[in-house]
Design an enzyme around this catalytic site. Structure first.
Site, mmCIF file in Angstrom:
data_model
loop_
_atom_site.group_PDB
_atom_site.id
_atom_site.type_symbol
_atom_site.label_atom_id
_atom_site.label_comp_id
_atom_site.label_asym_id
_atom_site.label_seq_id
_atom_site.Cartn_x
_atom_site.Cartn_y
_atom_site.Cartn_z
ATOM 1 C CD GLU A 101 -2.791 1.200 2.483
ATOM 2 O OE1 GLU A 101 -2.801 0.226 3.258
ATOM 3 O OE2 GLU A 101 -3.542 2.168 2.622
ATOM 4 C CE LYS A 107 -6.081 -0.264 1.862
ATOM 5 N NZ LYS A 107 -6.769 -0.851 3.009
HETATM 6 P P1 13P Z 1 -9.356 4.064 4.319
HETATM 7 O O1 13P Z 1 -10.226 3.342 3.318
HETATM 8 O O2 13P Z 1 -10.130 4.682 5.438
HETATM 9 O O3 13P Z 1 -8.378 4.978 3.666
HETATM 10 O O4 13P Z 1 -8.498 2.952 5.054
HETATM 11 C C1 13P Z 1 -7.945 1.945 4.331
HETATM 12 C C2 13P Z 1 -6.662 1.543 4.939
HETATM 13 O O5 13P Z 1 -6.476 0.409 5.305
HETATM 14 C C3 13P Z 1 -5.605 2.554 5.051
HETATM 15 O O6 13P Z 1 -4.406 1.929 5.327
#
Ligand code: 13P
Length: 338
Positions: A178, A220
């Site tokens: 991510e 992600k």
């Molecule tokens: P949000 O969808 O609230 O951005 O959170 C997702 C997430 O796991 C952030 O690391």
């Protein structure tokens, strides 16, 4: 590592019409969420809240392929003594675990962050595997501002993501990688595109260098959106087109799935953007959701810490899960929200 095991888990995470519930708020973040509804954050209230979500049979069974948990939650038991991971597995969903140690100030680079947590990660992953985790998450934070992000920030964060991903795969855990380009700021959508491209390009170079098996990885990312304080906000179709254009240039086809974070978008925007991308279609990867706030804001506001509100809060969660499931198939319509 078994490549086949990793592939099978990754494919299940992005099964048709399914996405991920991010419920891995750290103790500090969940306290902020609970503060907003005037509920004290205790081990028990956090357990009750999350148990309520995981017992939402309709949402979990049909729409949620996996749940990202925080360290406390993966060890917690429901009020009746059932491990929370068992509730998730019983609903046909996969338990996952946040393993990063959080984003800390990057030394020598004011306004920038680097995610910590590589020390001892091999041992922690082995323990989490024993606790039932099938996948993990590591979030890097990339801020946009005048002159930011720096090359140092992109290098440090993508290198850490790749080291984390390689360790996950060694433990037969699928890494969610991510790299979050933060939407706060006065930058344009074009600037978001540029920074997201740079981050993804470096990320895949680092993943290659660390011998990460892309077929056993889930990405992600943020969507390409206008900075929250920018005067002109890109519309749904523009966000969808620019995000897909960026990803087609930067994300190898070997990646089985992309699950977006919501990042502060409204519930409906997060759904509409995902739907618009899937309506464009003809994509080399699955495109779904891994939302925290955009799945939980409605049930949280309905729950208010009161057991009498559980059924309504579960209905609110089931609704958002269903809307996002439709969006993951390009089959959502705003009229369905009413
Ligand atoms: P949000 O969808 O609230 O951005 O959170 C997702 C997430 O796991 C952030 O690391």
């Amino acid at each position: 590592m078994s490549k086949k095991t990793l592939e099978t888990i990754a494919e299940a995470m992005v099964a048709d019409g399914k996405g991920i519930l991010a419920a891995d708020e750290s103790t500090g973040t969940i306290k902020k969420r609970f503060d907003s509804i005037n509920v004290e954050s205790t081990e028990e209230s956090r357990r009750d809240y999350r148990e309520m979500l995981f017992r939402t049979e309709e949402a979990m069974r049909a729409h949620i392929s996996g749940v990202i948990l925080f360290d406390e939650t993966i060890r917690q038991k429901a009020a009746d003594g059932t491990p929370l991971t068992q509730l998730i597995a019983d609903a046909g969903s996969l338990p996952g675990i946040k393993v990063d140690g959080g984003a800390k100030d990057l030394a020598g680079h004011a306004g920038e962050m680097v995610t910590e947590g590589l020390d001892g990660l091999r041992e922690r992953l082995s323990e989490y595997h024993g606790l039932g985790a099938k996948f993990a998450k590591w979030r890097a934070v990339i801020n946009i501002a005048d002159g930011l992000p720096s090359a140092a920030c992109l290098t440090a964060n993508t290198h850490a993501l790749a080291r984390y991903a390689a360790l996950c795969q060694e433990a037969e855990i699928v890494p969610i990688v991510e790299p979050e380009v933060i939407m706060d700021g006065s930058h344009s959508v074009e600037r978001c595109y540029e920074v997201t491209s740079a981050a993804l390009t470096q990320l895949f170079a680092q993943l290659a260098e660390q011998n990460v098996y892309l077929e056993g990885t889930i990405l992600k990312p943020n969507m390409v959106v206008s900075g929250t304080d920018h005067a002109e906000q890109a519309g749904v179709q523009q966000v969808a087109e620019m995000t897909l254009d960026c990803f087609k240039k930067c994300v190898p086809e070997a990646v089985p799935g992309i699950v977006f974070l919501s990042g502060g978008q409204s519930d409906e925007d997060a759904t509409a953007h995902l739907d618009a991308m899937n309506k464009i279609g003809a994509l080399p990867w699955k495109l779904s959701f891994s939302y925290g706030r955009a799945l939980q804001a409605a049930p949280l506001k309905t729950w208010l810490g009161d057991a009498d509100n559980v059924a309504d809060a579960q209905a609110a969660f089931a609704h958002r899960a269903r809307m996002n499931s439709l969006a993951a198939q390009g089959a959502w319509d705003a009229a369905m929200e009413g």
